[in-house]
Design a protein around this motif. Structure first.
Motif, PDB file in Angstrom:
ATOM      1  N   SER A 492       0.831  -1.209   0.000  1.00 46.11           N
ATOM      2  CA  SER A 492       0.000   0.000   0.000  1.00 46.11           C
ATOM      3  C   SER A 492       0.862   1.253   0.000  1.00 46.11           C
ATOM      4  O   SER A 492       0.595   2.218  -0.723  1.00 46.11           O
ATOM      5  CB  SER A 492      -0.934  -0.003   1.206  1.00 46.11           C
ATOM      6  N   ARG A 759      -7.381  -2.989  -8.887  1.00 49.74           N
ATOM      7  CA  ARG A 759      -8.056  -4.208  -8.432  1.00 49.74           C
ATOM      8  C   ARG A 759      -7.869  -5.332  -9.449  1.00 49.74           C
ATOM      9  O   ARG A 759      -7.616  -6.494  -9.085  1.00 49.74           O
ATOM     10  CB  ARG A 759      -9.550  -3.924  -8.236  1.00 49.74           C
ATOM     11  N   THR A 764      -5.854  -5.759  -3.514  1.00 47.15           N
ATOM     12  CA  THR A 764      -7.086  -5.984  -2.776  1.00 47.15           C
ATOM     13  C   THR A 764      -7.739  -4.656  -2.413  1.00 47.15           C
ATOM     14  O   THR A 764      -7.105  -3.592  -2.483  1.00 47.15           O
ATOM     15  CB  THR A 764      -6.815  -6.775  -1.483  1.00 47.15           C
ATOM     16  N   ARG A 765      -8.999  -4.762  -2.044  1.00 50.20           N
ATOM     17  CA  ARG A 765      -9.727  -3.548  -1.623  1.00 50.20           C
ATOM     18  C   ARG A 765      -9.039  -2.906  -0.426  1.00 50.20           C
ATOM     19  O   ARG A 765      -8.926  -1.680  -0.340  1.00 50.20           O
ATOM     20  CB  ARG A 765     -11.167  -3.935  -1.275  1.00 50.20           C
ATOM     21  N   ARG A 766      -8.561  -3.727   0.478  1.00 52.33           N
ATOM     22  CA  ARG A 766      -7.881  -3.213   1.668  1.00 52.33           C
ATOM     23  C   ARG A 766      -6.589  -2.495   1.291  1.00 52.33           C
ATOM     24  O   ARG A 766      -6.249  -1.464   1.871  1.00 52.33           O
ATOM     25  CB  ARG A 766      -7.597  -4.372   2.608  1.00 52.33           C
ATOM     26  N   GLN A 767      -5.864  -3.038   0.322  1.00 55.76           N
ATOM     27  CA  GLN A 767      -4.616  -2.403  -0.095  1.00 55.76           C
ATOM     28  C   GLN A 767      -4.872  -1.046  -0.758  1.00 55.76           C
ATOM     29  O   GLN A 767      -4.116  -0.098  -0.564  1.00 55.76           O
ATOM     30  CB  GLN A 767      -3.863  -3.327  -1.050  1.00 55.76           C
ATOM     31  N   LEU A 769      -7.456   0.965  -0.138  1.00 53.26           N
ATOM     32  CA  LEU A 769      -7.789   1.896   0.947  1.00 53.26           C
ATOM     33  C   LEU A 769      -6.555   2.262   1.753  1.00 53.26           C
ATOM     34  O   LEU A 769      -6.402   3.410   2.192  1.00 53.26           O
ATOM     35  CB  LEU A 769      -8.858   1.269   1.852  1.00 53.26           C
ATOM     36  N   GLY A 770      -5.671   1.304   1.956  1.00 55.12           N
ATOM     37  CA  GLY A 770      -4.409   1.606   2.654  1.00 55.12           C
ATOM     38  C   GLY A 770      -3.568   2.589   1.876  1.00 55.12           C
ATOM     39  O   GLY A 770      -2.908   3.469   2.443  1.00 55.12           O
ATOM     40  N   ARG A 773      -5.023   5.999   2.482  1.00 51.42           N
ATOM     41  CA  ARG A 773      -4.667   6.511   3.817  1.00 51.42           C
ATOM     42  C   ARG A 773      -3.218   6.986   3.844  1.00 51.42           C
ATOM     43  O   ARG A 773      -2.904   8.026   4.420  1.00 51.42           O
ATOM     44  CB  ARG A 773      -4.891   5.427   4.866  1.00 51.42           C
ATOM     45  N   ALA A 831     -11.295   8.681   2.822  1.00 53.44           N
ATOM     46  CA  ALA A 831     -11.815   7.325   3.010  1.00 53.44           C
ATOM     47  C   ALA A 831     -13.236   7.168   2.484  1.00 53.44           C
ATOM     48  O   ALA A 831     -13.544   6.172   1.809  1.00 53.44           O
ATOM     49  CB  ALA A 831     -11.760   6.955   4.497  1.00 53.44           C
ATOM     50  N   ARG A 835     -14.212   4.565  -0.396  1.00 48.61           N
ATOM     51  CA  ARG A 835     -15.082   3.400  -0.173  1.00 48.61           C
ATOM     52  C   ARG A 835     -16.233   3.374  -1.173  1.00 48.61           C
ATOM     53  O   ARG A 835     -16.620   2.310  -1.668  1.00 48.61           O
ATOM     54  CB  ARG A 835     -15.607   3.416   1.256  1.00 48.61           C
TER      55      ARG A 835
END
Length: 850
Positions: A492, A759, A764-767, A769-770, A773, A831, A835
């Protein structure tokens, strides 16, 4: 035709223009609100109450005047200026004889207005209705008529108004203690009076004529004359007749008698409202000017981001033969369409905002309620015009690059961001940076608050503007520093580093409002403490007294100070005022000369305080420098009530920030102020606090304090005054905070395709968003460094100029809260849109049309 294309574009890209619309709407609302304050100061009505039944009022001139004559190239230019004085000017009482001779005059009623605060039980006195004393002979000016009881005849008789009687549950025969210009005295209520029309902003107490003259403490003088016409005489005709008769008539101290009628009577009655006009004009102008500068910076940044997001679309238009002029015209008309809609909505929203702001200033005591809020079509139309002009100018500036380059270059830049900003942008950024440095240097030599305050906020905006232009270079520099740590902290962070490096211009558009928010907020929050703490430090160091006597009410009576004086003790009464030297205003005080060095040490650097008399004055080093004074120099000035004086300078002292720029003998100042009671009494004694309190037990509301406790009270007062400035600039900060959220949301929302491709490439979705951030935190770190640096430079220069020391008062906890709030805004604004963007299936986004 271009207008039709612009309308279609705006209709088809509503979401893309939403950010610009919101920024312009907020700017228009803020400009309208500040405009209503400015207009209230210029044209606000001050309705009369006390003189409601008096068509014509004669009063002393409440201004000091200066006329300059210049001869240049055979021409003579005469310029006249006037500034209000701080206290009430008085008229000679024998002027009534001249007034009674004027044709059409039926009766001339002399008026006395003076301090008279009833010391009733808690809650009985309405703090929003200041109390004034008058002679019963002038009750007809309103008019007040007795509803019960009799008129005051003896010195101990008193008539009160019906509202006070109801709140304090008083009836004829009851006793009421009144603190006026002399010692507190208990009077017998002989009657209760009611006005013919509602009196909402003052409480009236009526005394016998002899007692009123004693309490007014101006023998042979009156506050004003009420002139009543004969039957059938028009008020306008009477005013002209009185003015003609009084032409050239002057009071003993040289102020010209003024004749007022209609709405002109209000300023004569409510001097604080008349003085507040100047303050409101200054405040509204400063707020409006700062708001406009911030709005221009924010709107240009918003439009630049919007144009950047449409770079491919505009490049294609260039590729199919659209000329640079057509591109500029298209973007300009789009901006005017959005600006018209946003400006109209914002101007309408600004009207209630201005009303709310005026109400808050009234509640805080910064503006009296007697100055009525004025609203006309001018502020909304001015805001709309400013919004349209700002939107058009922002679009022209933002389209400059895309309209100038060749179509092939435009298509290439649509795919990949330029590695270096244009030279014109860099040079403009360096010029603004140099201008900001010059402003900071100028700020370090400004030594008066009215001069330094506008320069302070202007310097912040100019330096933030240089950040906006140099932003891409600053982002790349930050990536060079942070690149190593980011590469070691996971996929990330590596994605975030690549984005920061490859899209520096986009990230710079986010850095600018964050930098402005942090820099402006820190400056607003720490300017007043810097000045207040320095003033309190000088006051603490300069007070040598063992005890400080203060009052909850209007002040400490002279009789209280007299009782404290003994053979071995020194008592110094302090009364404060404002005087004018020429047209310039200086804070001044009057102190008891006897034994002064035992209770007070202003750090005398030249001369001696032992020579302080009613014919001499001590001045601060600032005043001495500005006015070119030294011991022995004459100083021509105007006292608070307009009385001219020319005292001789006997001392120069260093602690002017804590004690004011001019120091006179107490008795001189006390004769020329509305409230001659001491604001504080300094006592050097061997007696205890309890013994002093016992001596003063007959004086209600008087307290004996240690110097440290008195300093705490002063700190609380400074905080209350600072809250007015916080409110005044709070709207600008709120607008900047909204711009931060708006810009971040725009920046993230347009990256939907980028997120989808990440993607599909395996992220990943988490990566993702990371990554967002990490980008937000990196941008926040850079903006914090830049905003803090700007605020520190400006505050240090302000401190050097105002206090002589590079010691800005920065509260660490408050600073951390500011950064934390900015960080919270950045993370939330990143964020939430992120999202939302990730909810759509990557394949759907990737295969959709751009």
């Amino acid at each position: 035709m271009m207008l039709r294309y612009a309308l279609r574009t705006v209709r088809a890209r509503k979401g893309g223009f939403l950010g610009a619309f919101f920024a312009l709407m907020c700017a228009a609302a803020l400009i309208t609100a500040c405009g209503t304050l400015l207009e209230t100061g210029l044209r606000g009505t001050i309705a009369t109450e006390r003189y409601a039944a008096t068509p014509v009022v004669v009063s002393a001139d409440q201004n000091v005047h200066q006329t300059t004559v210049k001869h240049k190239k055979g021409k003579t230019k005469v310029k006249h200026k006037a500034k209000p004085i701080a206290e009430r000017a008085w008229l000679p009482g024998d002027l009534a004889t001249e007034l009674r001779k004027v044709p059409g005059v039926r009766e001339v009623i002399p008026e006395l207005t003076f301090l008279a605060e009833p010391l009733a039980p808690g809650g009985a006195v309405d703090k929003d209705r200041p109390a004034y004393g008058h002679a019963w002979d002038s009750a007809a000016l309103t008019p007040y008529t007795l509803t019960t009881g009799t008129a005051p005849k003896a010195d101990g008789d008193l008539v009160i108004d019906r509202r006070l009687a109801e709140r304090a549950h008083l009836e004829p025969g009851d006793r009421l203690t009144v603190q006026s210009t002399q010692s507190p005295r208990t009077y017998r209520v002989t009657g209760i009076a009611a006005p013919a029309q509602e009196v909402r902003h003052q409480t009236a107490l009526f005394f016998s004529t002899a007692e009123a003259r004693r309490l007014a403490a101006h023998p042979g003088q009156v506050t004003a004359f009420g002139v009543l016409p004969t039957k059938g005489t028009d008020a306008a005709v009477l005013k002209r007749s009185v003015s003609s008769a009084l032409h050239g008539t002057r009071a003993p101290h040289g102020t010209t008698a003024q004749v007022s009628a209609g709405d002109g009577r209000g300023p004569v009655e409510f001097l604080d409202a008349a003085a507040a006009r100047t303050k409101l004009v200054s405040m509204g102008g400063a707020m409006g000017g700062t708001s406009l500068l911030v709005a221009v910076l924010v709107v240009v940044g918003t439009f630049a981001l919007s144009v950047q997001q449409r770079h491919r679309e505009l490049a294609l238009l260039r590729a199919i033969a659209a000329t640079p002029g057509q591109i500029r015209a298209l973007l300009g008309r789009e901006a005017l369409i959005v600006g018209a809609a946003a400006g109209t909505a914002g101007a309408l929203a600004g009207l209630p905002l201005g009303s709310w702001l005026h109400g808050r200033f009234v509640a805080m005591g910064a503006v009296p309620a007697t100055l009525q809020h004025t609203v006309s079509v001018f502020p909304p139309f001015a805001a709309l015009a400013a919004t349209l002009l700002g939107a058009w100018a922002a679009a022209r500036i933002s389209s400059r690059r895309i309209a100038r380059i060749r179509p092939a270059e435009a298509l290439a830049e649509a795919r990949a961001e330029r590695t270096r900003p244009a030279w014109g942008r860099i040079l403009a950024g360096l010029a603004l940076l140099a201008g900001g440095v010059v402003l900071v240097a100028v700020l370090s030599v400004l030594r008066t608050e009215p001069a330094s305050t506008p320069v302070t906020f202007l310097a912040v905006v100019v330096l933030a503007s240089s950040v906006a232009l140099l932003g891409p270079l600053l982002v790349r520099a930050a990536v060079a520093v942070l690149g190593g740590p980011l590469a070691l902290t996971g996929p990330s962070s590596r994605l975030a580093r690549a984005n920061l490096r490859g899209h520096a211009a986009r990230m710079a558009s986010v850095v600018t409002p964050l930098t402005l928010l942090i820099g402006m907020t820190c400056t607003v929050l720490f300017v007043q403490p810097t000045l207040g703490n320095a003033a309190r430090a000088q006051a603490r160091e300069g007070i040598r007294a063992d005890w400080v006597v203060a009052a909850q009410g209007p002040g400490v009576p002279a009789e209280a100070a007299r009782r404290l004086r003994t053979q071995h003790d020194t008592v110094t009464e302090v009364v404060r005022t404002t005087v004018r030297v020429g047209l310039d205003k200086y804070a001044a005080q009057g102190v008891t000369p006897g034994g002064l060095t035992r209770t007070w040490d202003p750090d005398v650097t030249a001369g001696s305080l032992t020579k302080l008399t009613e014919d001499t004055v001590a001045v601060s080093e600032l005043a001495a420098d500005q006015l070119h004074l030294k011991p022995g120099s004459p100083l021509k000035l105007t006292l608070g009530d307009g009385t001219p004086a020319t005292p001789t300078v006997v001392a120069v002292y260093a602690r002017g920030l804590g004690f004011g720029d001019l120091t006179f003998a107490h008795d001189l100042v006390a004769r020329h102020v509305d409230d001659p009671l001491a604001t504080s009494v300094l006592v050097s004694t061997g007696r205890t606090q309890t013994q002093l309190a016992t001596t003063l037990r007959e004086f209600p509301g008087i307290h004996v304090l240690a110097p440290a406790a008195a300093d705490s009270i002063q700190a609380a007062r400074q905080q209350a005054n600072a809250e007015v400035n916080y409110l005044a600039m709070g709207l600008v900060l709120a607008f900047t905070a909204i711009a931060v959220v708006n810009t971040l949301a725009m920046s993230v929302s347009e990256r939907v395709r980028e997120f989808a491709l990440l993607r599909l490439a395996g992220a990943t979705r988490r990566q993702v968003l990371g990554m967002l951030r990490t980008e937000a935190l990196s941008v926040l770190l850079l903006a914090t460094a830049l905003g803090s640096g700007i605020a520190l430079a400006v505050l240090t220069a302000f401190s050097v100029g105002m206090t002589g020391e590079a010691a800005p008062a920065i509260t660490p906890l408050v600073y951390v809260a500011v950064v934390a709030l900015a960080g919270l805004l950045a993370l939330v604004a990143t964020a939430l849109p992120g999202r939302v963007a990730l909810r759509v299936r990557p394949v759907t986004v990737a295969t959709a049309k751009e």
